[in-house]
Design a protein around this motif. Structure first.
Motif, mmCIF file in Angstrom:
data_model
loop_
_atom_site.group_PDB
_atom_site.id
_atom_site.type_symbol
_atom_site.label_atom_id
_atom_site.label_comp_id
_atom_site.label_asym_id
_atom_site.label_seq_id
_atom_site.Cartn_x
_atom_site.Cartn_y
_atom_site.Cartn_z
ATOM 1 N N SER A 250 15.181 6.439 1.446
ATOM 2 C CA SER A 250 14.436 5.421 2.182
ATOM 3 C C SER A 250 12.914 5.687 2.035
ATOM 4 O O SER A 250 12.661 6.524 1.627
ATOM 5 C CB SER A 250 15.008 5.655 3.822
ATOM 6 O OG SER A 250 14.244 6.539 4.117
ATOM 7 N N GLU A 251 12.232 4.384 2.308
ATOM 8 C CA GLU A 251 10.599 4.532 2.249
ATOM 9 C C GLU A 251 10.225 5.816 2.961
ATOM 10 O O GLU A 251 9.236 6.182 2.788
ATOM 11 C CB GLU A 251 10.142 3.220 2.800
ATOM 12 C CG GLU A 251 8.556 3.048 2.388
ATOM 13 C CD GLU A 251 7.998 1.877 2.585
ATOM 14 O OE1 GLU A 251 6.713 1.652 3.186
ATOM 15 O OE2 GLU A 251 8.718 0.891 2.332
ATOM 16 N N GLN A 252 10.777 5.765 4.336
ATOM 17 C CA GLN A 252 10.494 6.983 5.232
ATOM 18 C C GLN A 252 10.546 8.435 4.585
ATOM 19 O O GLN A 252 9.504 9.266 4.609
ATOM 20 C CB GLN A 252 11.031 6.863 6.522
ATOM 21 C CG GLN A 252 10.412 7.991 7.540
ATOM 22 C CD GLN A 252 10.991 7.722 8.867
ATOM 23 O OE1 GLN A 252 11.737 6.933 9.233
ATOM 24 N NE2 GLN A 252 10.816 8.934 9.794
ATOM 25 N N GLU A 253 11.653 8.522 3.961
ATOM 26 C CA GLU A 253 11.963 9.938 3.224
ATOM 27 C C GLU A 253 11.006 10.123 2.098
ATOM 28 O O GLU A 253 10.584 11.388 2.119
ATOM 29 C CB GLU A 253 13.232 9.862 2.933
ATOM 30 C CG GLU A 253 14.617 9.681 3.855
ATOM 31 C CD GLU A 253 15.958 9.783 3.189
ATOM 32 O OE1 GLU A 253 16.772 10.411 3.767
ATOM 33 O OE2 GLU A 253 16.123 9.023 2.261
ATOM 34 N N LYS B 191 -5.053 1.230 1.183
ATOM 35 C CA LYS B 191 -4.905 0.729 -0.217
ATOM 36 C C LYS B 191 -4.148 1.419 -1.322
ATOM 37 O O LYS B 191 -3.264 1.254 -1.735
ATOM 38 C CB LYS B 191 -6.070 0.305 -0.608
ATOM 39 C CG LYS B 191 -6.142 -0.385 -1.908
ATOM 40 C CD LYS B 191 -7.376 -0.855 -2.761
ATOM 41 C CE LYS B 191 -7.407 -1.518 -3.915
ATOM 42 N NZ LYS B 191 -8.892 -1.723 -4.638
ATOM 43 N N THR B 192 -4.469 2.742 -1.282
ATOM 44 C CA THR B 192 -3.834 4.047 -1.949
ATOM 45 C C THR B 192 -2.440 4.016 -1.570
ATOM 46 O O THR B 192 -1.462 4.048 -2.545
ATOM 47 C CB THR B 192 -4.564 4.974 -2.297
ATOM 48 O OG1 THR B 192 -5.970 4.647 -2.405
ATOM 49 C CG2 THR B 192 -4.064 6.065 -3.121
ATOM 50 N N LYS B 193 -2.051 4.245 -0.304
ATOM 51 C CA LYS B 193 -0.746 4.254 0.188
ATOM 52 C C LYS B 193 0.020 3.470 -0.117
ATOM 53 O O LYS B 193 1.424 3.556 -0.465
ATOM 54 C CB LYS B 193 -0.892 4.510 1.742
ATOM 55 C CG LYS B 193 -1.546 5.717 2.126
ATOM 56 C CD LYS B 193 -1.357 6.169 3.694
ATOM 57 C CE LYS B 193 -1.849 7.368 4.041
ATOM 58 N NZ LYS B 193 -2.053 7.644 5.502
ATOM 59 N N LYS B 194 -0.276 1.925 -0.367
ATOM 60 C CA LYS B 194 0.524 1.028 -0.738
ATOM 61 C C LYS B 194 1.106 1.082 -2.042
ATOM 62 O O LYS B 194 2.036 0.574 -2.451
ATOM 63 C CB LYS B 194 -0.221 -0.278 -0.723
ATOM 64 C CG LYS B 194 -0.410 -0.756 0.974
ATOM 65 C CD LYS B 194 -0.999 -2.122 0.844
ATOM 66 C CE LYS B 194 -1.082 -2.632 2.414
ATOM 67 N NZ LYS B 194 -1.889 -4.070 2.678
ATOM 68 N N GLN B 195 0.420 2.113 -3.026
ATOM 69 C CA GLN B 195 1.180 2.008 -4.081
ATOM 70 C C GLN B 195 2.515 2.613 -4.213
ATOM 71 O O GLN B 195 3.160 2.808 -5.252
ATOM 72 C CB GLN B 195 -0.133 3.023 -5.240
ATOM 73 C CG GLN B 195 -1.142 2.277 -5.295
ATOM 74 C CD GLN B 195 -2.094 3.085 -6.393
ATOM 75 O OE1 GLN B 195 -1.826 3.435 -7.261
ATOM 76 N NE2 GLN B 195 -3.432 3.150 -6.010
ATOM 77 N N ASN C 145 4.788 1.416 -3.151
ATOM 78 C CA ASN C 145 5.759 0.563 -3.578
ATOM 79 C C ASN C 145 6.054 0.359 -5.056
ATOM 80 O O ASN C 145 6.817 -0.088 -5.495
ATOM 81 C CB ASN C 145 5.318 -1.054 -3.205
ATOM 82 C CG ASN C 145 4.999 -1.060 -1.861
ATOM 83 O OD1 ASN C 145 5.821 -0.541 -1.011
ATOM 84 N ND2 ASN C 145 3.759 -1.718 -1.258
ATOM 85 N N GLY C 146 5.100 1.279 -5.834
ATOM 86 C CA GLY C 146 5.471 1.228 -7.324
ATOM 87 C C GLY C 146 6.348 2.305 -7.882
ATOM 88 O O GLY C 146 6.386 2.585 -8.875
ATOM 89 N N ILE C 147 6.940 3.096 -6.825
ATOM 90 C CA ILE C 147 7.804 4.277 -7.187
ATOM 91 C C ILE C 147 9.107 4.137 -6.424
ATOM 92 O O ILE C 147 9.081 3.493 -5.491
ATOM 93 C CB ILE C 147 7.050 5.658 -6.961
ATOM 94 C CG1 ILE C 147 6.781 5.714 -5.515
ATOM 95 C CG2 ILE C 147 5.796 5.651 -7.851
ATOM 96 C CD1 ILE C 147 6.122 7.240 -5.185
ATOM 97 N N VAL C 148 10.005 4.722 -6.809
ATOM 98 C CA VAL C 148 11.445 4.887 -6.130
ATOM 99 C C VAL C 148 11.563 6.318 -5.795
ATOM 100 O O VAL C 148 11.703 7.139 -6.819
ATOM 101 C CB VAL C 148 12.493 4.503 -6.944
ATOM 102 C CG1 VAL C 148 13.748 4.377 -6.506
ATOM 103 C CG2 VAL C 148 12.200 2.893 -7.370
ATOM 104 N N GLY C 149 11.982 6.720 -4.673
ATOM 105 C CA GLY C 149 12.453 8.126 -4.459
ATOM 106 C C GLY C 149 13.859 8.284 -4.701
ATOM 107 O O GLY C 149 14.683 7.671 -4.237
ATOM 108 N N PHE C 150 14.020 9.564 -4.977
ATOM 109 C CA PHE C 150 15.411 10.004 -4.769
ATOM 110 C C PHE C 150 15.911 11.368 -4.476
ATOM 111 O O PHE C 150 14.751 12.110 -4.517
ATOM 112 C CB PHE C 150 16.033 9.815 -6.291
ATOM 113 C CG PHE C 150 15.317 10.618 -7.501
ATOM 114 C CD1 PHE C 150 15.912 11.930 -7.733
ATOM 115 C CD2 PHE C 150 14.176 10.245 -8.098
ATOM 116 C CE1 PHE C 150 14.830 12.688 -8.733
ATOM 117 C CE2 PHE C 150 13.503 11.002 -9.064
ATOM 118 C CZ PHE C 150 13.940 12.213 -9.510
#
Length: 208
Positions: A113-116, A144-148, A150-155
């Motif tokens: 999840s985004e939180q994880e 602004k930097t934290k919004k990046q 959105n360009g990665i996927v955690g697994f």
């Protein structure tokens, strides 16, 4: 992974230390029966009785899509120092070989999840930035930097099986073993020098 009995490592504490030290790994999955791989910084965590490998991958990298449906065919490979070993370093004629350390981890992958993912990034930055003079930590980053993110996927990968091989000339006699260390120390190669240090450490631990 094929592991001759001389070189098999089963002590999980030792393997865990190796993974944490050599945490830039290679993750391999399959898509339509074709292997695909990415080279990524990865972290090892324990949750309850289970161990997980966590990481993130660029959204533009299509490999993350193989994680979407609890892919249970994930292989993560870690490698330590490695070095060519000349047979001229032996007392008796034999074939040359290669010394190395390698760990293979098999498991089941799923998307964070985004939180994880955010929590995992905080830990990753703390690990690599925490001791620096001007640490770049998550809490110090601009929105602004934290919004990046959105360009990665955690697994995360739930570990099912671990295989470890430390090929450090354990099958050689004492004279050969010590001579290999001496020769490696004199090589103009960082990997060879690191291998010599590993072999010396193993010898010291065996004598204690």
């Amino acid at each position: 992974m094929y592991i001759p009995r001389y070189f098999k490592v089963t002590d999980f504490d030792e393997i865990r230390e190796f993974i944490q030290t050599n945490s830039f790994g290679t993750i391999v999955t399959t898509k339509q029966d074709k292997p695909i791989a990415s080279h990524l910084p990865l972290e090892l965590h324990k949750q309850g009785e289970d161990y997980y490998i966590t990481g993130h991958i660029a959204y533009a990298n299509p490999q993350w899509k193989t994680f979407e449906f609890e892919n249970d065919n994930v292989l993560v490979m870690y490698q330590g120092p490695h070095s060519y070993i000349s047979s001229s370093w032996y007392e008796q004629e034999n074939v040359p070989t290669w010394n190395y350390q390698a760990v293979h981890v098999y498991g089941t992958a799923s998307i964070m999840s985004e939180q994880e993912l955010e929590e995992d990034l905080k830990l990753l930055l703390q690990k690599y930035e925490g001791q620096r003079k001007n640490p770049v930590l998550w809490e110090n980053l601009s929105q602004k930097t934290k919004k990046q993110i959105n360009g990665i996927v955690g697994f995360k990968i739930k570990i099912q099986e671990v295989q470890a091989a430390y090929k450090l000339s354990q099958n050689r006699n004492e004279a050969d073993y010590n001579n290999i260390i001496d020769k490696l120390q004199n090589e103009q190669n960082p990997n060879s020098n690191q291998m010599a240090e590993l072999m010396k450490k193993r010898l010291k631990n065996r004598e204690q």
